[in-house]
Design a protein around this motif. Structure first.
Motif, PDB file in Angstrom:
ATOM      1  N   MET A   1       0.962  -1.120   0.186  1.00 60.24           N
ATOM      2  CA  MET A   1      -0.017   0.060  -0.132  1.00 60.24           C
ATOM      3  C   MET A   1       0.923   1.386   0.135  1.00 60.24           C
ATOM      4  SD  MET A   1      -3.054   0.729   2.641  1.00 60.24           S
ATOM      5  CE  MET A   1      -4.364   2.205   2.285  1.00 60.24           C
TER       6      MET A   1
ATOM      7  N   GLU B   1      -9.082   8.346   7.361  1.00 60.61           N
ATOM      8  CA  GLU B   1      -9.799   7.123   6.532  1.00 60.61           C
ATOM      9  C   GLU B   1      -8.402   6.330   5.896  1.00 60.61           C
ATOM     10  OE1 GLU B   1     -12.269   5.431   7.245  1.00 60.61           O
ATOM     11  OE2 GLU B   1     -13.097   7.138   8.368  1.00 60.61           O
ATOM     12  N   TYR B   2      -7.455   7.168   5.298  1.00 61.00           N
ATOM     13  CA  TYR B   2      -6.483   6.304   4.794  1.00 61.00           C
ATOM     14  C   TYR B   2      -5.476   5.716   5.589  1.00 61.00           C
ATOM     15  CZ  TYR B   2      -3.008   5.309   1.135  1.00 61.00           C
ATOM     16  OH  TYR B   2      -2.469   4.853   0.205  1.00 61.00           O
TER      17      TYR B   2
ATOM     18  N   HIS C   1      -6.603   4.711   8.438  1.00 56.85           N
ATOM     19  CA  HIS C   1      -7.378   3.492   9.097  1.00 56.85           C
ATOM     20  C   HIS C   1      -7.246   2.372   8.251  1.00 56.85           C
ATOM     21  CE1 HIS C   1     -11.189   1.043   9.427  1.00 56.85           C
ATOM     22  NE2 HIS C   1     -10.845   0.903  10.421  1.00 56.85           N
ATOM     23  N   LYS C   2      -7.201   2.691   6.759  1.00 56.45           N
ATOM     24  CA  LYS C   2      -7.088   1.601   5.949  1.00 56.45           C
ATOM     25  C   LYS C   2      -5.739   0.821   5.780  1.00 56.45           C
ATOM     26  CE  LYS C   2     -10.611   3.020   2.551  1.00 56.45           C
ATOM     27  NZ  LYS C   2     -11.035   3.747   1.537  1.00 56.45           N
TER      28      LYS C   2
ATOM     29  N   GLN D   1      -5.185  -1.162   8.839  1.00 58.06           N
ATOM     30  CA  GLN D   1      -5.886  -2.767   8.603  1.00 58.06           C
ATOM     31  C   GLN D   1      -5.145  -3.524   7.530  1.00 58.06           C
ATOM     32  OE1 GLN D   1      -9.973  -1.172   7.237  1.00 58.06           O
ATOM     33  NE2 GLN D   1     -10.877  -2.332   8.722  1.00 58.06           N
ATOM     34  N   PHE D   2      -4.515  -2.767   6.646  1.00 58.79           N
ATOM     35  CA  PHE D   2      -3.921  -3.477   5.360  1.00 58.79           C
ATOM     36  C   PHE D   2      -2.720  -4.184   6.001  1.00 58.79           C
ATOM     37  CE2 PHE D   2      -0.702  -3.715   2.105  1.00 58.79           C
ATOM     38  CZ  PHE D   2      -1.066  -4.199   1.133  1.00 58.79           C
TER      39      PHE D   2
ATOM     40  N   TRP E   1     -13.620   7.873  14.160  1.00 47.22           N
ATOM     41  CA  TRP E   1     -12.340   7.224  13.735  1.00 47.22           C
ATOM     42  C   TRP E   1     -11.754   6.909  14.945  1.00 47.22           C
ATOM     43  CZ3 TRP E   1      -7.052   9.103  14.347  1.00 47.22           C
ATOM     44  CH2 TRP E   1      -6.351   8.475  13.647  1.00 47.22           C
TER      45      TRP E   1
ATOM     46  N   LYS F   1     -12.908   3.232  15.161  1.00 47.24           N
ATOM     47  CA  LYS F   1     -12.567   2.612  14.097  1.00 47.24           C
ATOM     48  C   LYS F   1     -11.075   1.764  14.356  1.00 47.24           C
ATOM     49  CE  LYS F   1     -14.945   4.063  10.093  1.00 47.24           C
ATOM     50  NZ  LYS F   1     -14.997   4.565   8.649  1.00 47.24           N
TER      51      LYS F   1
ATOM     52  N   ALA G   1     -10.051  -1.931  14.758  1.00 50.79           N
ATOM     53  CA  ALA G   1      -9.004  -2.553  13.701  1.00 50.79           C
ATOM     54  C   ALA G   1      -7.991  -2.977  14.608  1.00 50.79           C
ATOM     55  CB  ALA G   1      -8.272  -1.294  12.838  1.00 50.79           C
TER      56      ALA G   1
END
Length: 132
Positions: free
Chosen positions: A1, A38-39, A41-42, A45-46, A74, A77, A81
């Motif tokens: 990523m 949000e990025y 957070h992703k 997770q990634f 946030w 989340k 996560a």
């Protein structure tokens, strides 16, 4: 990523410390905050990460809607996560510190082990310590 770099914010994966570093500068609109958050957070997770640095040293203040989003959505989340530790680099600006303190009243952020620093090096050292 890939890392995300915008005019006033960066979301960086730091592989040697297995963490995400979120850096913000100046003033960010609600849309900017949401996009960057949000990025991050992703990315968490990634890479299945449990710790991050939120560097707010050069932020002036949050846009009004941003405080509510960060406080009520946030951080929840991040907790779901798997984030267990956050090192914050505290804003130098008084209004920035006040905004940060208001956001950190949420139940979700209180469930994450966190520490506050005046510089990034100290924040990274705390997160790299297995006892932290």
């Amino acid at each position: 990523m890939k890392n995300l770099v915008t005019k006033n914010a960066r979301v960086l994966y730091v592989p040697e410390l297995r963490l995400v570093e979120l850096k913000c500068d100046g003033f960010l609109s609600y849309e900017d905050v949401a996009t960057v958050a949000e990025y991050a957070h992703k990315m968490i997770q990634f890479y299945k990460l449990t710790k991050c640095i939120v560097n707010l040293q050069h932020i002036r203040r949050y846009a009004a809607d941003s405080e509510e989003y960060l406080r009520n959505i946030w951080y929840g989340k991040l907790l779901l996560a798997g984030v267990r530790q956050i090192a914050f680099v505290v804003p130098e600006d008084v209004l920035g510190r006040y905004s940060m303190e208001r956001v950190h009243t949420s139940d979700a952020v209180k469930k994450i082990r966190r520490h506050y620093f005046s510089d990034e090096a100290s924040a990274k050292a705390w997160l790299s310590n297995p006892e932290a």
